[in-house]
Design a protein around this motif. Structure first.
Motif, short mmCIF file in Angstrom:
data_model
loop_
_atom_site.label_atom_id
_atom_site.label_comp_id
_atom_site.label_asym_id
_atom_site.label_seq_id
_atom_site.Cartn_x
_atom_site.Cartn_y
_atom_site.Cartn_z
N ILE A 100 -32.94 -5.56 -20.15
CA ILE A 100 -32.31 -4.40 -19.51
C ILE A 100 -32.53 -4.34 -18.00
CG2 ILE A 100 -32.48 -1.87 -19.37
CD1 ILE A 100 -32.88 -1.94 -22.43
N LEU A 101 -33.69 -4.73 -17.51
CA LEU A 101 -33.98 -4.56 -16.09
C LEU A 101 -33.00 -5.28 -15.17
CD1 LEU A 101 -37.87 -4.43 -16.13
CD2 LEU A 101 -36.28 -2.59 -15.57
N PRO A 102 -32.56 -6.51 -15.47
CA PRO A 102 -31.56 -7.12 -14.59
C PRO A 102 -30.27 -6.29 -14.51
CG PRO A 102 -32.60 -8.81 -15.90
CD PRO A 102 -33.05 -7.48 -16.46
N ALA A 103 -29.88 -5.65 -15.61
CA ALA A 103 -28.70 -4.78 -15.59
C ALA A 103 -28.94 -3.56 -14.70
CB ALA A 103 -28.33 -4.35 -17.00
N CYS A 104 -30.15 -3.03 -14.72
CA CYS A 104 -30.51 -1.90 -13.85
C CYS A 104 -30.42 -2.32 -12.38
CB CYS A 104 -31.91 -1.40 -14.17
SG CYS A 104 -32.10 -0.71 -15.82
N ILE A 105 -30.92 -3.49 -12.09
CA ILE A 105 -30.86 -4.01 -10.71
C ILE A 105 -29.41 -4.11 -10.25
CG2 ILE A 105 -31.29 -6.06 -9.28
CD1 ILE A 105 -33.88 -6.47 -11.06
N ARG A 106 -28.55 -4.66 -11.10
CA ARG A 106 -27.14 -4.77 -10.74
C ARG A 106 -26.49 -3.40 -10.60
NH1 ARG A 106 -27.67 -8.64 -14.61
NH2 ARG A 106 -26.51 -7.45 -16.19
N ALA A 107 -26.87 -2.46 -11.46
CA ALA A 107 -26.25 -1.14 -11.46
C ALA A 107 -26.53 -0.37 -10.18
CB ALA A 107 -26.72 -0.33 -12.67
N VAL A 108 -27.76 -0.42 -9.68
CA VAL A 108 -28.07 0.35 -8.46
C VAL A 108 -27.64 -0.39 -7.20
CG1 VAL A 108 -29.95 1.64 -9.54
CG2 VAL A 108 -30.48 -0.44 -8.27
N GLY A 109 -27.57 -1.71 -7.26
CA GLY A 109 -27.09 -2.50 -6.12
C GLY A 109 -28.02 -2.49 -4.93
N GLU A 110 -27.60 -3.20 -3.89
CA GLU A 110 -28.42 -3.37 -2.69
C GLU A 110 -28.83 -2.02 -2.11
OE1 GLU A 110 -28.43 -5.60 1.64
OE2 GLU A 110 -26.73 -5.85 0.30
N GLY A 111 -30.11 -1.89 -1.80
CA GLY A 111 -30.65 -0.64 -1.27
C GLY A 111 -30.97 0.38 -2.35
N GLY A 112 -30.67 0.04 -3.61
CA GLY A 112 -30.90 0.97 -4.71
C GLY A 112 -32.36 1.08 -5.08
N VAL A 113 -32.67 2.16 -5.75
CA VAL A 113 -34.04 2.45 -6.19
C VAL A 113 -33.98 2.98 -7.62
CG1 VAL A 113 -36.05 3.94 -5.80
CG2 VAL A 113 -34.73 3.11 -3.85
N PHE A 114 -34.92 2.53 -8.44
CA PHE A 114 -35.08 3.14 -9.76
C PHE A 114 -36.52 3.03 -10.19
CE2 PHE A 114 -33.90 -1.21 -10.85
CZ PHE A 114 -34.69 -1.53 -11.94
N THR A 115 -36.90 3.84 -11.17
CA THR A 115 -38.27 3.84 -11.68
C THR A 115 -38.25 3.39 -13.13
OG1 THR A 115 -38.15 6.14 -12.42
CG2 THR A 115 -38.96 5.73 -10.18
N ILE A 116 -39.38 2.82 -13.55
CA ILE A 116 -39.57 2.49 -14.96
C ILE A 116 -40.96 2.95 -15.38
CG2 ILE A 116 -37.96 0.55 -14.96
CD1 ILE A 116 -40.37 -1.33 -14.97
N ARG A 117 -41.09 3.22 -16.65
CA ARG A 117 -42.38 3.66 -17.17
C ARG A 117 -43.44 2.58 -16.98
NH1 ARG A 117 -40.27 4.45 -22.84
NH2 ARG A 117 -42.04 3.08 -23.15
N GLN A 118 -44.65 3.01 -16.80
CA GLN A 118 -45.78 2.09 -16.67
C GLN A 118 -45.87 1.17 -17.88
OE1 GLN A 118 -49.48 4.12 -15.97
NE2 GLN A 118 -50.72 2.35 -16.50
N GLU A 119 -45.67 1.72 -19.07
CA GLU A 119 -45.77 0.93 -20.29
C GLU A 119 -44.71 -0.17 -20.34
OE1 GLU A 119 -45.31 4.27 -20.29
OE2 GLU A 119 -47.30 4.99 -20.82
N ALA A 120 -43.56 0.09 -19.76
CA ALA A 120 -42.49 -0.91 -19.74
C ALA A 120 -42.90 -2.11 -18.90
CB ALA A 120 -41.20 -0.30 -19.21
N TRP A 121 -43.42 -1.84 -17.71
CA TRP A 121 -43.84 -2.94 -16.82
C TRP A 121 -45.00 -3.71 -17.44
CZ3 TRP A 121 -41.50 -5.38 -13.13
CH2 TRP A 121 -42.21 -6.21 -12.27
N GLU A 122 -45.95 -2.99 -18.01
CA GLU A 122 -47.11 -3.64 -18.63
C GLU A 122 -46.70 -4.44 -19.86
OE1 GLU A 122 -49.67 -0.31 -19.30
OE2 GLU A 122 -50.48 -0.38 -17.27
N GLY A 123 -45.59 -4.06 -20.51
CA GLY A 123 -45.12 -4.76 -21.70
C GLY A 123 -44.47 -6.10 -21.42
N LEU A 124 -44.18 -6.36 -20.14
CA LEU A 124 -43.58 -7.64 -19.77
C LEU A 124 -44.65 -8.71 -19.62
CD1 LEU A 124 -41.12 -6.42 -17.00
CD2 LEU A 124 -40.49 -7.30 -19.25
N GLN A 125 -44.35 -9.90 -20.03
CA GLN A 125 -45.27 -11.02 -19.79
C GLN A 125 -45.32 -11.27 -18.28
OE1 GLN A 125 -43.87 -14.33 -22.10
NE2 GLN A 125 -44.31 -13.33 -24.03
N PRO A 126 -46.45 -11.76 -17.76
CA PRO A 126 -46.57 -11.97 -16.31
C PRO A 126 -45.43 -12.80 -15.71
CG PRO A 126 -48.71 -12.16 -17.33
CD PRO A 126 -47.71 -12.03 -18.45
#
Length: 105
Positions: free
Chosen positions: A38-64
Motif C-alpha cells: 500500500i505505501l507505494p500507492a500512498c506515495i503516488r497519491a500524494v505526489g511530489e511535496g506530499g505528506v502523509f502519516t502512518i501508524r508506528q506499528e505499520a512502520w515497525e511491521g516492515l522488514q528492514p
C-alpha cells in the motif's frame, strides 16, 4: 493513478497476487506485506511535496529492507512520510537511513 499493484477484485473480494501462494484474499497477507503493497500507492497519491502519516506499528511491521525501499521511493518522489518510534530522550525528527549497530532511525 495510485492503484495498488497486484490487487484486483475477484468474486466481490479484494485479492492479491502473492509470489509463492498465488491469488489470495488481501486480508490473508501479513500486516507488513499489506503495508509494503500500500505505501507505494500512498506515495503516488500524494505526489511530489506530499505528506502523509502512518501508524508506528505499520512502520515497525516492515522488514528492514522494505523500510529502506519505501524510504528511498518516498525520497525519490519528494514525499514526506511521518511515523513514530519509541526512543529515549527529547522528541525529535530524523531521516530514516536504515539500521546501524542494531538500531534503526
Amino acid at each position: 493513478r495510485a492503484g495498488v499493484a497486484g490487487t484486483r477484485v475477484l468474486s466481490g473480494r479484494l485479492v492479491v497476487e502473492h509470489g509463492s501462494r498465488g491469488t489470495i484474499p488481501f486480508d490473508e497477507e501479513s500486516d507488513g506485506e499489506r503495508w509494503k503493497r500500500i505505501l507505494p500507492a500512498c506515495i503516488r497519491a500524494v505526489g511530489e511535496g506530499g505528506v502523509f502519516t502512518i501508524r508506528q506499528e505499520a512502520w515497525e511491521g516492515l522488514q528492514p529492507a522494505n523500510r529502506l525501499e519505501i524510504a528511498a521511493e518516498a525520497e525519490k518522489a519528494g514525499v514526506w512520510i511521518f511515523t513514530a518510534k519509541a526512543a529515549d530522550g527529547e522528541l525529535r525528527a530524523s531521516k530514516y537511513e536504515g539500521e546501524r549497530n542494531g538500531q534503526t532511525d
